[in-house]
Motif scaffolding. Structure first.
Motif, PDB file in Angstrom:
ATOM      1  N   ARG A 399       0.817  -1.214   0.000  1.00 39.60           N
ATOM      2  CA  ARG A 399       0.000   0.000   0.000  1.00 39.60           C
ATOM      3  C   ARG A 399       0.854   1.268   0.000  1.00 39.60           C
ATOM      4  O   ARG A 399       0.550   2.232  -0.709  1.00 39.60           O
ATOM      5  CB  ARG A 399      -0.928  -0.029   1.224  1.00 39.60           C
ATOM      6  CG  ARG A 399      -1.993   1.058   1.217  1.00 39.60           C
ATOM      7  CD  ARG A 399      -3.023   0.796   2.325  1.00 39.60           C
ATOM      8  NE  ARG A 399      -4.124   1.739   2.256  1.00 39.60           N
ATOM      9  CZ  ARG A 399      -4.207   2.832   3.005  1.00 39.60           C
ATOM     10  NH1 ARG A 399      -3.250   3.121   3.885  1.00 39.60           N
ATOM     11  NH2 ARG A 399      -5.245   3.642   2.879  1.00 39.60           N
ATOM     12  N   ASP A 400       1.909   1.273   0.797  1.00 41.30           N
ATOM     13  CA  ASP A 400       2.732   2.481   0.868  1.00 41.30           C
ATOM     14  C   ASP A 400       3.434   2.776  -0.452  1.00 41.30           C
ATOM     15  O   ASP A 400       3.585   3.936  -0.832  1.00 41.30           O
ATOM     16  CB  ASP A 400       3.756   2.367   2.008  1.00 41.30           C
ATOM     17  CG  ASP A 400       3.091   2.635   3.361  1.00 41.30           C
ATOM     18  OD1 ASP A 400       2.014   3.267   3.366  1.00 41.30           O
ATOM     19  OD2 ASP A 400       3.640   2.204   4.385  1.00 41.30           O
ATOM     20  N   THR A 401       3.854   1.730  -1.157  1.00 45.89           N
ATOM     21  CA  THR A 401       4.467   1.941  -2.472  1.00 45.89           C
ATOM     22  C   THR A 401       3.438   2.510  -3.451  1.00 45.89           C
ATOM     23  O   THR A 401       3.730   3.449  -4.200  1.00 45.89           O
ATOM     24  CB  THR A 401       5.037   0.613  -3.014  1.00 45.89           C
ATOM     25  OG1 THR A 401       5.887   0.050  -2.017  1.00 45.89           O
ATOM     26  CG2 THR A 401       5.813   0.814  -4.297  1.00 45.89           C
ATOM     27  N   ARG A 403       0.833   4.242  -2.696  1.00 43.17           N
ATOM     28  CA  ARG A 403       0.570   5.630  -2.273  1.00 43.17           C
ATOM     29  C   ARG A 403       1.673   6.571  -2.743  1.00 43.17           C
ATOM     30  O   ARG A 403       1.410   7.657  -3.251  1.00 43.17           O
ATOM     31  CB  ARG A 403       0.507   5.717  -0.744  1.00 43.17           C
ATOM     32  CG  ARG A 403      -0.859   5.537  -0.169  1.00 43.17           C
ATOM     33  CD  ARG A 403      -0.765   5.645   1.346  1.00 43.17           C
ATOM     34  NE  ARG A 403      -0.743   7.016   1.811  1.00 43.17           N
ATOM     35  CZ  ARG A 403      -0.131   7.420   2.915  1.00 43.17           C
ATOM     36  NH1 ARG A 403       0.546   6.570   3.657  1.00 43.17           N
ATOM     37  NH2 ARG A 403      -0.187   8.673   3.278  1.00 43.17           N
ATOM     38  N   ALA A 404       2.912   6.160  -2.548  1.00 41.82           N
ATOM     39  CA  ALA A 404       4.039   7.010  -2.935  1.00 41.82           C
ATOM     40  C   ALA A 404       4.044   7.237  -4.447  1.00 41.82           C
ATOM     41  O   ALA A 404       4.294   8.350  -4.930  1.00 41.82           O
ATOM     42  CB  ALA A 404       5.361   6.384  -2.479  1.00 41.82           C
ATOM     43  N   GLU A 432      -2.245  11.757   6.678  1.00 42.79           N
ATOM     44  CA  GLU A 432      -1.850  10.806   7.715  1.00 42.79           C
ATOM     45  C   GLU A 432      -2.959   9.786   8.019  1.00 42.79           C
ATOM     46  O   GLU A 432      -2.696   8.591   8.175  1.00 42.79           O
ATOM     47  CB  GLU A 432      -1.508  11.644   8.957  1.00 42.79           C
ATOM     48  CG  GLU A 432      -1.105  10.890  10.178  1.00 42.79           C
ATOM     49  CD  GLU A 432      -1.343  11.743  11.433  1.00 42.79           C
ATOM     50  OE1 GLU A 432      -1.283  12.986  11.334  1.00 42.79           O
ATOM     51  OE2 GLU A 432      -1.621  11.133  12.486  1.00 42.79           O
ATOM     52  N   GLY A 435      -3.101   7.309   5.400  1.00 43.20           N
ATOM     53  CA  GLY A 435      -1.968   6.403   5.587  1.00 43.20           C
ATOM     54  C   GLY A 435      -2.243   5.339   6.628  1.00 43.20           C
ATOM     55  O   GLY A 435      -1.890   4.173   6.453  1.00 43.20           O
ATOM     56  N   SER A 436      -2.915   5.744   7.724  1.00 41.08           N
ATOM     57  CA  SER A 436      -3.173   4.774   8.787  1.00 41.08           C
ATOM     58  C   SER A 436      -4.437   3.957   8.534  1.00 41.08           C
ATOM     59  O   SER A 436      -4.821   3.126   9.358  1.00 41.08           O
ATOM     60  CB  SER A 436      -3.248   5.485  10.144  1.00 41.08           C
ATOM     61  OG  SER A 436      -4.255   6.466  10.121  1.00 41.08           O
TER      62      SER A 436
END
Ligand code: MV4
Length: 506
Positions: A399-401, A403-404, A432, A435-436
């Motif tokens: 998910r973070d990839t 998002r980035a 944030e 993100g969470s």
């Protein structure tokens, strides 16, 4: 052995028409587009092998005009019609008109569309199929006594909904008995004027839910599967803003249970082709069937990215009579995908639609970046249609990839000449709380109700001037310290940040 269609008419416009035309091309199917006079030079019009004008800009006189579209299909000698989403996609009469004219409607039967268009009837059908429903009335409400009884049984708060509804119209939340009668009357009036049908019913109101939907697919040989979930909780006034797959709220066990329920819905409705089963997931982890959408949806690409399938190509194959292809029988999820919708609207000013000509259009690219768009440089965005220009879909191993990649891609996306939602979307994805994973249906209200783009018109004018000046500078005059830019085309749009030209200085 079935044969693929030879020629397909696409009864839509914009990014979804382009998406369907692409799928036809992938399969070697000839294409026909229809267009209103406002779309004479639109991407979808010019991209097809043949195109037919179907009338003036107002949808009722063109894209919603069943007779004109059927006529065009016959004139062109098309085998089938793909309706996209919106317009005639969930119109049972259109699905029937195709059948009556010996054309294949690329979607479900008129009966399935009708059943799912009526929320009271679809609830009844799903009770029998053992699909979990939100507690509430088993039938349409007739008298106020019935509503009182049902509300007492479900417990307040309750929600009054229109049978013909969907998408939030004609809904009323009721917190106590004294408000019930007024709410029922109000919901009836709104339902009558929006749908021409004042049938309403009552459900328990689920607070702080997540909206989780399952992509489903069925062929005409009795095979039905689900292609996992999409989380679409981030909405504003029932318009989805960000969608992602998988949902961070869905565990493998829950996915199995919800997926099985989604397939039960498909079977109970005798459903064929692509569809979406919507659920609400409450804070305790219980899920309930909400409704079924009998079309390909705006957010279908995130499913395609995670499952590695082409849903639109599969629609064409299944409608041609083929059984589900083998990749649909052995599905797995890989990584994470997020989609945002790029609209011609002013997110800093109550989402007013922004019309005009696209003066510069530059799409981002790179690993895991996909764009489904219906516009290009010089496209006109008018007032007649939904102002969606494109969708940006980013995929990553996690998910973070994803998002980035989304934040990076949004920063590279340059659209000049109109207001658009790019900065707003970037702020949401970078938030944030996003993100969470605190992505409930009230996310926007809670965190973005007073959002402003922070761009002041004077600053914008100064930046525009600076950008023009910069664009005139030859590469070898660019200040040193930026590496070996001398050998490349200098492109100020890549580094100038998120400014745009608004109406005031056009
Ligand atoms: C609900 C609900 C809470 N409880 N039903 C909104 C659109 C329509 N398809 C159904 N909707 C809802 N039905 C009960 N019994 C909350 C919503 C709802 C909602 C649902 C999904 C995504 C966003 C939403 C935003 C507000 C309300």
């Amino acid at each position: 052995m079935p044969e693929l269609f030879k020629k397909v008419l696409v009864a839509n416009r914009g990014e979804i028409a382009v998406r369907v035309l692409r799928a036809c091309r992938t399969l070697g199917i000839k294409t026909v587009s229809v267009y209103s006079t406002a779309d004479r030079y639109a991407v979808h019009t010019l991209m097809a092998d043949e195109c037919y004008e179907i009338g003036p800009p107002p949808p009722l006189e063109s894209y919603l005009c069943i007779d004109k579209i059927i006529d065009a299909a016959k004139k062109a000698g098309a085998d089938a019609i793909h309706p996209g989403y919106g317009f005639l996609a969930e119109n049972a009469a259109f699905s029937q008109a195709c059948i009556d004219n010996n054309l294949v409607f690329i979607g479900p039967s008129p009966e399935s569309i009708q059943l799912m268009g009526n929320k009271v009837e679809s609830r009844k059908k799903m009770v029998n199929a053992g699909v979990p429903l939100i507690p509430g009335m088993k039938d349409a409400g007739e008298s106020i006594e019935q509503f009182r009884k049902a509300a007492d049984k479900a417990g307040y708060p309750v929600l009054i909904k229109a049978a013909a509804g969907g998408g939030g119209k004609g809904m009323r939340v009721v917190h106590k008995q004294e408000e019930l009668e007024t709410a029922v009357d109000g919901a009836k009036r709104e339902a009558k004027s929006a749908f021409g049908d004042d049938t309403v019913y009552l459900e328990k109101y689920i607070t702080d839910p997540r909206h989780i939907e399952f992509q489903v697919f069925a062929d005409s040989h009795g095979n039905a599967v689900h292609v996992f979930e999409r989380e679409c909780s981030i909405q504003r006034r029932h318009q989805k803003i960000v969608e992602e797959s998988p949902s961070i709220a869905v565990t493998p066990e829950l996915r199995k249970k919800m997926g099985e329920a989604a397939v039960e819905v498909v079977k109970a409705a005798n459903y064929v082709n692509a569809g979406t089963v919507e659920f609400l997931l409450d804070t305790s982890g219980k899920f309930y069937f909400l409704e079924m959408n009998t079309r390909i949806q705006v957010e279908h690409p995130i499913t395609e990215e995670v499952a590695g399938v082409d849903l639109v190509a599969e629609q064409l194959r299944v409608a041609s009579g083929f059984p589900l292809s083998k990749q649909f029988k052995n599905l797995s999820q890989r990584g994470h995908a997020i989609e945002v919708r790029i609209y011609a609207e002013d997110a800093g000013n109550n989402f007013m639609p922004s019309i005009g000509k696209i003066l510069l259009y530059q799409e981002p690219t790179g690993p895991g970046v996909r764009i489904d768009s219906g516009v290009r440089h010089n496209s006109e965005v008018g007032i007649d249609y939904d102002p969606i220009m494109a969708k940006l879909i980013c995929w990553g191993e996690d998910r973070d990839t994803a998002r980035a990649r989304m934040v990076k891609a949004l920063s590279e996306y340059k659209i000049l000449g109109l207001r658009h939602s790019i900065k707003y979307l970037s702020d949401i994805v970078a938030h944030e709380k996003f993100g969470s994973g605190e992505t409930y249906t009230d996310f926007i209200e809670r965190n973005f109700s007073d959002w402003s783009d922070g761009v002041d018109e004077n600053m914008e004018m100064a930046l525009a001037t600076a950008a023009v000046a910069n664009a005139l500078v030859k590469p070898d005059h660019v200040a040193s310290g930026n590496g070996d830019m001398g050998s490349r085309d200098y492109n100020p749009w890549l580094t100038i940040g998120s400014w745009r030209i608004g109406e005031k200085i056009k």
